[in-house]
Design a protein around this motif. Structure first.
Motif, mmCIF file in Angstrom:
data_model
loop_
_atom_site.group_PDB
_atom_site.id
_atom_site.type_symbol
_atom_site.label_atom_id
_atom_site.label_comp_id
_atom_site.label_asym_id
_atom_site.label_seq_id
_atom_site.Cartn_x
_atom_site.Cartn_y
_atom_site.Cartn_z
ATOM 1 N N ALA A 1 0.834 -1.201 0.000
ATOM 2 C CA ALA A 1 0.000 0.000 0.000
ATOM 3 C C ALA A 1 0.872 1.255 0.000
ATOM 4 O O ALA A 1 2.046 1.213 0.370
ATOM 5 N N ILE A 2 0.294 2.358 -0.408
ATOM 6 C CA ILE A 2 1.003 3.637 -0.351
ATOM 7 C C ILE A 2 0.811 4.314 1.001
ATOM 8 O O ILE A 2 1.644 5.090 1.457
ATOM 9 N N LEU A 3 -0.298 3.981 1.708
ATOM 10 C CA LEU A 3 -0.628 4.617 2.984
ATOM 11 C C LEU A 3 -1.056 3.581 4.021
ATOM 12 O O LEU A 3 -1.629 2.553 3.667
ATOM 13 N N PRO A 4 -0.828 3.869 5.297
ATOM 14 C CA PRO A 4 -1.319 2.947 6.330
ATOM 15 C C PRO A 4 -2.832 2.980 6.479
ATOM 16 O O PRO A 4 -3.449 1.987 6.866
ATOM 17 N N ASN A 5 -3.440 4.128 6.191
ATOM 18 C CA ASN A 5 -4.894 4.275 6.273
ATOM 19 C C ASN A 5 -5.303 5.524 5.514
ATOM 20 O O ASN A 5 -4.501 6.461 5.367
ATOM 21 N N PRO A 6 -6.536 5.600 5.018
ATOM 22 C CA PRO A 6 -6.958 6.765 4.228
ATOM 23 C C PRO A 6 -7.064 8.038 5.052
ATOM 24 O O PRO A 6 -6.899 9.142 4.524
ATOM 25 N N GLY A 7 -7.313 7.897 6.361
ATOM 26 C CA GLY A 7 -7.401 9.077 7.210
ATOM 27 C C GLY A 7 -6.094 9.824 7.296
ATOM 28 O O GLY A 7 -6.066 11.040 7.514
ATOM 29 N N ASN A 8 -4.974 9.122 7.113
ATOM 30 C CA ASN A 8 -3.650 9.732 7.116
ATOM 31 C C ASN A 8 -3.543 10.806 6.039
ATOM 32 O O ASN A 8 -2.963 11.872 6.253
ATOM 33 N N MET A 9 -4.142 10.544 4.891
ATOM 34 C CA MET A 9 -4.147 11.482 3.768
ATOM 35 C C MET A 9 -5.263 12.515 3.924
ATOM 36 O O MET A 9 -5.071 13.715 3.684
ATOM 37 N N GLY B 1 4.075 -2.483 10.758
ATOM 38 C CA GLY B 1 4.072 -2.128 9.345
ATOM 39 C C GLY B 1 5.206 -1.208 8.964
ATOM 40 O O GLY B 1 5.731 -1.276 7.841
ATOM 41 N N LEU B 2 5.608 -0.335 9.883
ATOM 42 C CA LEU B 2 6.747 0.548 9.629
ATOM 43 C C LEU B 2 8.019 -0.265 9.410
ATOM 44 O O LEU B 2 8.847 0.061 8.559
ATOM 45 N N VAL B 3 8.162 -1.323 10.189
ATOM 46 C CA VAL B 3 9.350 -2.177 10.093
ATOM 47 C C VAL B 3 9.270 -3.091 8.879
ATOM 48 O O VAL B 3 10.228 -3.227 8.110
ATOM 49 N N ASN B 4 8.114 -3.678 8.668
ATOM 50 C CA ASN B 4 7.953 -4.687 7.617
ATOM 51 C C ASN B 4 7.807 -4.097 6.217
ATOM 52 O O ASN B 4 7.910 -4.824 5.232
ATOM 53 N N GLN C 1 10.095 6.749 15.233
ATOM 54 C CA GLN C 1 11.345 6.194 15.743
ATOM 55 C C GLN C 1 11.128 5.310 16.969
ATOM 56 O O GLN C 1 11.745 4.254 17.100
ATOM 57 N N GLU C 2 10.250 5.760 17.866
ATOM 58 C CA GLU C 2 10.002 4.977 19.069
ATOM 59 C C GLU C 2 9.178 3.733 18.767
ATOM 60 O O GLU C 2 9.324 2.699 19.432
ATOM 61 N N SER C 3 8.314 3.818 17.751
ATOM 62 C CA SER C 3 7.467 2.677 17.405
ATOM 63 C C SER C 3 8.216 1.618 16.602
ATOM 64 O O SER C 3 7.877 0.434 16.676
ATOM 65 N N ALA C 4 9.204 2.053 15.821
ATOM 66 C CA ALA C 4 9.885 1.126 14.919
ATOM 67 C C ALA C 4 11.386 1.387 14.886
ATOM 68 O O ALA C 4 11.947 1.768 13.855
ATOM 69 N N PRO C 5 12.079 1.190 15.997
ATOM 70 C CA PRO C 5 13.522 1.458 16.014
ATOM 71 C C PRO C 5 14.301 0.596 15.019
ATOM 72 O O PRO C 5 15.360 1.020 14.529
ATOM 73 N N SER D 1 -0.959 2.361 16.216
ATOM 74 C CA SER D 1 -1.349 1.034 16.704
ATOM 75 C C SER D 1 -0.165 0.070 16.640
ATOM 76 O O SER D 1 0.863 0.339 16.015
ATOM 77 N N THR D 2 -0.334 -1.087 17.288
ATOM 78 C CA THR D 2 0.697 -2.125 17.247
ATOM 79 C C THR D 2 0.937 -2.590 15.817
ATOM 80 O O THR D 2 2.078 -2.811 15.394
#
Length: 423
Positions: free
Chosen positions: A194-202, A258-261, A278-282, A252-253
């Motif tokens: 995907a290009i975004l984690p969720n549509p609300g982000n955009m 998803g940031l890492v993967n 950074q704190e969520s996905a070191p 969210s968890t």
């Protein structure tokens, strides 16, 4: 607004990181040893606690820093102001909440009475205006940080999709939201991601990029007739329809994983979100970069420190917040947390311009966010903007979750506006 997390903070309204702890509510006039004692309400990750402690030590005062959840701070403050008791000496209020307080400015000390006019030149003009009463005669608070928008992108996914990876070339490629959607289609085709984690982000960015948002200058709700809101909603529906988003809620968890993967290729990133990422996905350090967002900029977040009328020490309270929110202190908070200064005098400073982030592939984040901040177009939030934003955000989420159609969900949102706001 949801702010960056800090795991050591406690979430109840009376839990606190303190210099000297007392009961919830306003500070006592004097501590037992005769020192002035102030109580301050903040929410998690405002990043100014250590500065407050430093000021208190240097000026021989006692300060109770009480940390609560974002919504609880506003709810508790509204309740205390209405009751005429229980308010602190200093309270943070988010940008979407400050307009609601302007209906009763006499609930606060007018900071013009304590030297506020002398601080005006320290802050962005549009941010300063947000703190003024409707007639301009009352200064309700001093500005903390702002949330200029940028775009974090996953370098490896862009490369795999055949998109540029150099941050300046990425900005050129994604000048418009149409360009962004085209890139999303390419990412999906080439990588399956995907290009975004969720549509609300955009959606949350686009709704704030117009000339107006929820209210006009006379205080009328214009959501249903505002083309900027319709456009943001339509584009959110398009990325849902084309399958260009996941359904991972920011923070969210699943989002952290998803940031890492590499489950999504971009994240809309107001300055404070850098630390959240950074704190969520070191483990994702070096995989993400940052560039400018499509179609200019925008602001998400930013707050004020106010002095409720109940405070017995308004001058001491003002002196504290004036020092804590001065340009040099805001620069310190940016270095430590990423909360971007509302004080433009530091934007051209060598320290900010040359500030880079190793996590984000050595991106010159100081320069990027300075340029974004200077492109922000001021926009009126209005007194019920928190409630309206939730109604519209829920409309987008219902469609993403498959619970409703775009048209039906929009109609339901308009009915909720009429029922809950009633004007």
């Amino acid at each position: 607004m949801n702010r960056v997390w800090r795991k050591w903070m406690i979430g109840s309204a009376c839990a606190a990181s303190v210099i000297m702890m007392s009961a919830c509510g306003g500070g006592e006039e004097k501590a037992d040893d005769g020192q002035v004692e102030l109580t301050i309400w903040l929410w998690k990750s405002m990043g100014i606690e250590s500065l407050i402690e430093q000021y208190a030590e240097e000026h021989d005062i006692k300060v109770n820093i009480q940390i609560a959840d974002f919504n609880d701070v506003h709810t508790n403050l509204t309740t205390a102001l209405a009751a005429g008791s229980g308010a602190p000496d200093i309270s943070a209020i988010e940008v979407k909440g400050i307009d609601k307080m302007k209906a009763n400015p006499d609930h606060f000390h007018n900071l013009f009475d304590y030297g506020g006019a002398e601080a005006e030149g320290d802050y962005l003009d549009w941010k300063w205006q947000q703190a003024l009463s409707i007639d301009g005669e009352y200064l309700l608070g001093l500005p903390t940080d702002i949330g200029p928008q940028a775009l974090a992108y996953r370098v490896d996914l862009f490369e795999e999709a055949g998109l540029p990876t150099d941050r300046e070339e990425v900005a050129e490629q994604l000048k418009t939201w149409d360009d962004f959607i085209a890139a999303g289609e390419l990412v999906k085709e080439k990588t399956g991601k995907a290009i975004l984690p969720n549509p609300g982000n955009m959606y949350a960015v686009m709704e704030g990029q117009g000339d107006s948002k929820y209210f006009d200058a006379e205080g009328n709700i214009i959501v249903e007739d505002n083309p900027a809101i319709h456009r943001a909603y339509d584009y959110a529906m398009e990325v849902i329809e084309k399958g260009l988003t996941t359904n991972m809620e920011d923070g969210s968890t699943e989002w952290s994983a998803g940031l890492v993967n590499g489950d999504f290729a971009t994240v809309v990133a107001p300055a404070w979100r850098m630390t959240q990422i950074q704190e969520s996905a070191p483990d994702a350090a070096g995989l993400w970069d940052i560039t400018q967002i499509p179609e200019g900029s925008g602001n998400m977040g930013g707050s004020f420190l106010t002095v409720p009328k109940e405070s017995k020490h308004p001058q001491e309270a003002y002196d504290l917040i004036e020092w804590v929110l001065a340009p040099e202190q805001q620069l310190t908070v940016f270095r430590e947390l990423g909360n971007f200064p509302s004080t433009p005098s530091v934007y051209d400073s060598e320290e900010l311009v040359n500030f880079t982030s190793e996590y984000f592939n050595d991106a010159p984040v100081g320069k990027i966010y300075s340029e974004a901040a200077e492109r922000v177009t001021p926009i009126l939030e209005g007194p019920e903007s928190i409630q309206i934003e939730k109604i519209l955000g829920d409309a987008v989420t219902r469609v993403q979750d498959g619970q409703d159609t775009p048209e039906s969900s929009w109609d339901a949102a308009m009915k909720s506006l009429e029922r809950e706001i009633g004007r």
